[in-house]
Design an enzyme around this catalytic site. Structure first.
Site, mmCIF file in Angstrom:
data_model
loop_
_atom_site.group_PDB
_atom_site.id
_atom_site.type_symbol
_atom_site.label_atom_id
_atom_site.label_comp_id
_atom_site.label_asym_id
_atom_site.label_seq_id
_atom_site.Cartn_x
_atom_site.Cartn_y
_atom_site.Cartn_z
ATOM 1 N N ASP A 181 -154.280 -56.897 19.475
ATOM 2 C CA ASP A 181 -153.844 -57.636 18.336
ATOM 3 C C ASP A 181 -152.343 -57.066 17.672
ATOM 4 O O ASP A 181 -152.040 -56.059 18.147
ATOM 5 C CB ASP A 181 -154.914 -57.469 17.053
ATOM 6 C CG ASP A 181 -155.981 -58.133 17.063
ATOM 7 O OD1 ASP A 181 -155.997 -59.304 18.049
ATOM 8 O OD2 ASP A 181 -157.109 -57.833 16.715
ATOM 9 N N ARG B 111 -158.663 -75.522 21.645
ATOM 10 C CA ARG B 111 -158.562 -75.520 20.300
ATOM 11 C C ARG B 111 -157.226 -76.553 19.916
ATOM 12 O O ARG B 111 -156.449 -76.739 20.852
ATOM 13 C CB ARG B 111 -158.386 -74.463 19.576
ATOM 14 C CG ARG B 111 -157.236 -73.326 20.015
ATOM 15 C CD ARG B 111 -157.543 -72.008 19.261
ATOM 16 N NE ARG B 111 -156.615 -70.709 19.977
ATOM 17 C CZ ARG B 111 -156.899 -69.652 19.698
ATOM 18 N NH1 ARG B 111 -157.697 -69.089 19.022
ATOM 19 N NH2 ARG B 111 -156.209 -68.780 20.547
ATOM 20 N N ARG C 3 -155.542 -64.499 32.051
ATOM 21 C CA ARG C 3 -155.887 -65.902 31.542
ATOM 22 C C ARG C 3 -154.556 -66.450 30.965
ATOM 23 O O ARG C 3 -153.812 -65.668 30.483
ATOM 24 C CB ARG C 3 -157.172 -66.033 30.458
ATOM 25 C CG ARG C 3 -158.240 -65.637 30.831
ATOM 26 C CD ARG C 3 -158.669 -66.600 31.982
ATOM 27 N NE ARG C 3 -159.291 -67.980 31.455
ATOM 28 C CZ ARG C 3 -159.462 -68.759 32.415
ATOM 29 N NH1 ARG C 3 -159.579 -68.720 33.751
ATOM 30 N NH2 ARG C 3 -159.701 -69.986 31.874
ATOM 31 N N ARG D 73 -165.202 -59.265 18.218
ATOM 32 C CA ARG D 73 -164.281 -59.549 17.523
ATOM 33 C C ARG D 73 -164.448 -60.356 16.243
ATOM 34 O O ARG D 73 -163.993 -60.637 15.278
ATOM 35 C CB ARG D 73 -163.034 -60.196 18.196
ATOM 36 C CG ARG D 73 -162.153 -59.336 19.158
ATOM 37 C CD ARG D 73 -161.614 -60.290 20.065
ATOM 38 N NE ARG D 73 -160.220 -61.007 19.541
ATOM 39 C CZ ARG D 73 -159.331 -60.405 19.046
ATOM 40 N NH1 ARG D 73 -159.108 -59.219 19.685
ATOM 41 N NH2 ARG D 73 -158.454 -61.256 18.689
ATOM 42 N N GLU E 244 -154.564 -76.617 23.217
ATOM 43 C CA GLU E 244 -154.508 -75.382 24.052
ATOM 44 C C GLU E 244 -155.447 -75.498 25.124
ATOM 45 O O GLU E 244 -156.571 -75.741 24.865
ATOM 46 C CB GLU E 244 -154.803 -74.292 23.044
ATOM 47 C CG GLU E 244 -154.388 -73.082 23.465
ATOM 48 C CD GLU E 244 -154.694 -72.027 22.383
ATOM 49 O OE1 GLU E 244 -154.018 -72.162 21.183
ATOM 50 O OE2 GLU E 244 -155.081 -70.798 22.780
ATOM 51 N N ARG F 120 -171.466 -63.024 8.678
ATOM 52 C CA ARG F 120 -171.352 -62.839 7.459
ATOM 53 C C ARG F 120 -172.385 -63.326 6.799
ATOM 54 O O ARG F 120 -172.798 -64.678 7.084
ATOM 55 C CB ARG F 120 -170.174 -62.834 6.533
ATOM 56 C CG ARG F 120 -169.001 -62.447 7.315
ATOM 57 C CD ARG F 120 -168.110 -62.342 6.007
ATOM 58 N NE ARG F 120 -166.796 -61.980 6.650
ATOM 59 C CZ ARG F 120 -165.560 -62.721 6.983
ATOM 60 N NH1 ARG F 120 -165.704 -64.037 6.867
ATOM 61 N NH2 ARG F 120 -164.589 -62.108 7.437
ATOM 62 N N TYR G 166 -156.136 -56.018 25.431
ATOM 63 C CA TYR G 166 -156.245 -57.236 24.550
ATOM 64 C C TYR G 166 -155.887 -56.789 23.013
ATOM 65 O O TYR G 166 -156.736 -56.647 22.307
ATOM 66 C CB TYR G 166 -157.635 -57.791 24.674
ATOM 67 C CG TYR G 166 -157.936 -58.921 24.119
ATOM 68 C CD1 TYR G 166 -156.998 -59.977 23.344
ATOM 69 C CD2 TYR G 166 -159.202 -59.382 24.017
ATOM 70 C CE1 TYR G 166 -157.295 -60.858 22.678
ATOM 71 C CE2 TYR G 166 -159.583 -60.761 23.484
ATOM 72 C CZ TYR G 166 -158.613 -61.228 22.750
ATOM 73 O OH TYR G 166 -159.188 -62.523 21.941
HETATM 74 N N1 UDP Z 1 -165.137 -67.580 20.312
HETATM 75 C C1 UDP Z 1 -166.194 -68.343 20.310
HETATM 76 N N2 UDP Z 1 -166.069 -69.518 19.573
HETATM 77 C C2 UDP Z 1 -165.052 -69.934 18.698
HETATM 78 C C3 UDP Z 1 -164.054 -68.794 18.659
HETATM 79 C C4 UDP Z 1 -164.116 -67.558 19.301
HETATM 80 O O1 UDP Z 1 -167.160 -68.225 21.042
HETATM 81 O O2 UDP Z 1 -165.147 -70.819 18.179
HETATM 82 C C5 UDP Z 1 -165.259 -66.167 20.993
HETATM 83 C C6 UDP Z 1 -164.660 -66.414 22.209
HETATM 84 O O3 UDP Z 1 -165.617 -65.604 23.285
HETATM 85 C C7 UDP Z 1 -163.409 -65.675 22.123
HETATM 86 C C8 UDP Z 1 -163.683 -64.445 21.235
HETATM 87 O O4 UDP Z 1 -164.528 -65.236 20.343
HETATM 88 O O5 UDP Z 1 -162.912 -65.293 23.232
HETATM 89 C C9 UDP Z 1 -162.521 -64.037 20.285
HETATM 90 O O6 UDP Z 1 -162.002 -65.198 19.826
HETATM 91 P P1 UDP Z 1 -160.608 -65.016 18.947
HETATM 92 O O7 UDP Z 1 -160.329 -66.212 18.084
HETATM 93 O O8 UDP Z 1 -160.332 -63.483 18.378
HETATM 94 O O9 UDP Z 1 -159.367 -64.989 20.302
HETATM 95 P P2 UDP Z 1 -157.967 -65.172 20.300
HETATM 96 O O10 UDP Z 1 -157.386 -65.526 18.941
HETATM 97 O O11 UDP Z 1 -157.470 -63.736 20.622
HETATM 98 O O12 UDP Z 1 -157.765 -66.041 21.275
#
Ligand code: UDP
Length: 372
Positions: A355, A279, A248, A171, A305, A175, A353
């Site tokens: 979006d 976060r 989760r 996901r 969170e 870049r 999962y």
């Molecule tokens: N992830 C990570 N570090 C970060 C943010 C995301 O390793 O700082 C990884 C983590 O495994 C997570 C996945 O990327 O489950 C997808 O993150 P995303 O932010 O897309 O998840 P959401 O916003 O759906 O909670």
């Protein structure tokens, strides 16, 4: 029967289907066990700030038809998600891009960054990544994996990275440009005035009964409608007869602070293993103009969170996409297909999962089939 459709759940999937069915002249009843509509995209006004009560939702899509669809119900601002990672006080740009690589290794050009990643990839010797850990290391190397991925992912999923599927990390874009935009999406933004208003606009003219628990009075509610669109948890529908699917869950500690600016960004990820939260969201930065002269909001609202394993009574958030749960879901899906009167949809109904844009696309497609 009084209704053509009983829609269980007033989240995005249910609201989109209700809107389409109503537009097609159908008689529709939407119910939800919560005291508000909008499901987990619900936003609540706290001191003039739209608070994302069930976690941050940033709308992003590559699907023009979905973007045009949602713009009928809300005006979107130009918010671009650029989270910052905080690893023990060191700040890094996300997603992984030239700013991240420069801070991590001091590299200046894309060629240097690429060479550094390649060197770490080689050293790890992974040819065919079988899990999230191997996938992450082969995408960005060991340093970024250890500082920005491992701790965060293990907190979020409560499982070691070598026991998680590789696709979760895909996901996240990698870049070799100076671009902090988290999503590779053509369209992105947050509805002005909040998601709740957008969903309420979708539901305009539709009968909605809140605080109505479908599974507690299933027979009586089923008797009201020809067809049922069920967006609750698929395992709950079948009384967990094949065992509970794992989720989760997330717990939010929300605080109103008497200061205008707490962290200077909507999202800061704490990527070390020790900080107990994953976060912190500072909700005012999802909106614009909250710090501009004449329009300042003196306070701010933040949410820490915490990720946890779901147990009965908690809100289910993320389906756990491992092998065991995937198999169990397939068994429930086979049962669901035998329920001729019921369509199962959305994140909980399909244990997916999803979006937001994919949920909407899926509801629109289902509505097109169902209403034709
Ligand atoms: N992830 C990570 N570090 C970060 C943010 C995301 O390793 O700082 C990884 C983590 O495994 C997570 C996945 O990327 O489950 C997808 O993150 P995303 O932010 O897309 O998840 P959401 O916003 O759906 O909670």
């Amino acid at each position: 029967m009084k209704y053509d459709y009983l829609i269980v759940g007033a989240g995005l999937y249910g609201a989109v289907f209700a809107q389409q069915a109503k537009q097609a002249g159908k008689r529709v009843l939407v119910i939800d066990k919560r005291s508000h509509a909008a499901g987990n995209v619900y936003t609540k006004n706290v001191e003039g700030i739209q608070v994302h009560q069930y976690g941050a939702h940033i709308f992003h899509t590559n699907l023009t038809r979905v973007w045009e669809y949602v713009n009928q119900f809300a005006c979107f601002n130009r918010f671009t998600n650029s989270p910052v990672a905080n690893y023990k006080g060191e700040l890094y740009s996300l997603p992984f891009n030239m700013y991240t690589f420069n801070k991590m290794w001091g590299v200046v050009t894309p060629a240097q960054a690429e060479a550094r990643i390649e060197e770490q990839r080689k050293a790890a010797g992974i040819t065919n990544p079988r899990n999230l850990e191997e996938q992450a290391i082969s995408l960005v190397g060991i340093d970024i994996y250890e500082k920005l991925i491992k701790g965060y992912t293990e907190k979020q999923w409560g499982r070691p990275c070598d026991q998680l599927p590789a696709f979760i990390i895909k996901r996240l874009p990698v870049r070799l440009t100076f671009d902090n935009n988290y999503f590779n999406a053509l369209y992105q933004g947050i509805p002005v005035g909040g998601y709740t208003r957008m969903v309420e606009n979708m539901l305009e003219g539709v009968e909605v009964r809140l605080e109505t628990d479908y599974l507690k009075q299933k027979d009586a509610l089923d008797a009201l409608a020809e067809r049922v669109i069920y967006t609750g948890p698929v395992d709950a529908y079948f009384g967990y007869s094949l065992g509970a699917l794992e989720y989760r869950s997330v717990r939010f500690e929300t605080e109103v602070l008497d200061q205008p600016n707490f962290q200077g960004n909507a999202a800061v990820n704490y990527t070390d293993a020790e900080t107990p939260w994953t976060r912190i969201i500072e909700h005012k930065w999802f909106e614009f103009g909250k710090d501009q002269e004449g329009n300042e909001i003196p306070g701010t609202v933040i949410s820490r969170e915490y990720s946890s394993e779901w147990k009965p009574g908690d809100e289910p958030y993320y389906p756990v996409n491992d092998e065991k749960n995937g198999k169990r879901y397939q068994e429930y899906k086979a049962l669901a297909e035998r329920e001729k009167k019921v369509v199962f949809g959305g994140r909980l109904g399909e244990y997916k999962y999803y979006d937001m844009d994919a949920v909407i696309a899926s509801a629109l497609d289902m509505a097109a089939r169902e209403l034709s």
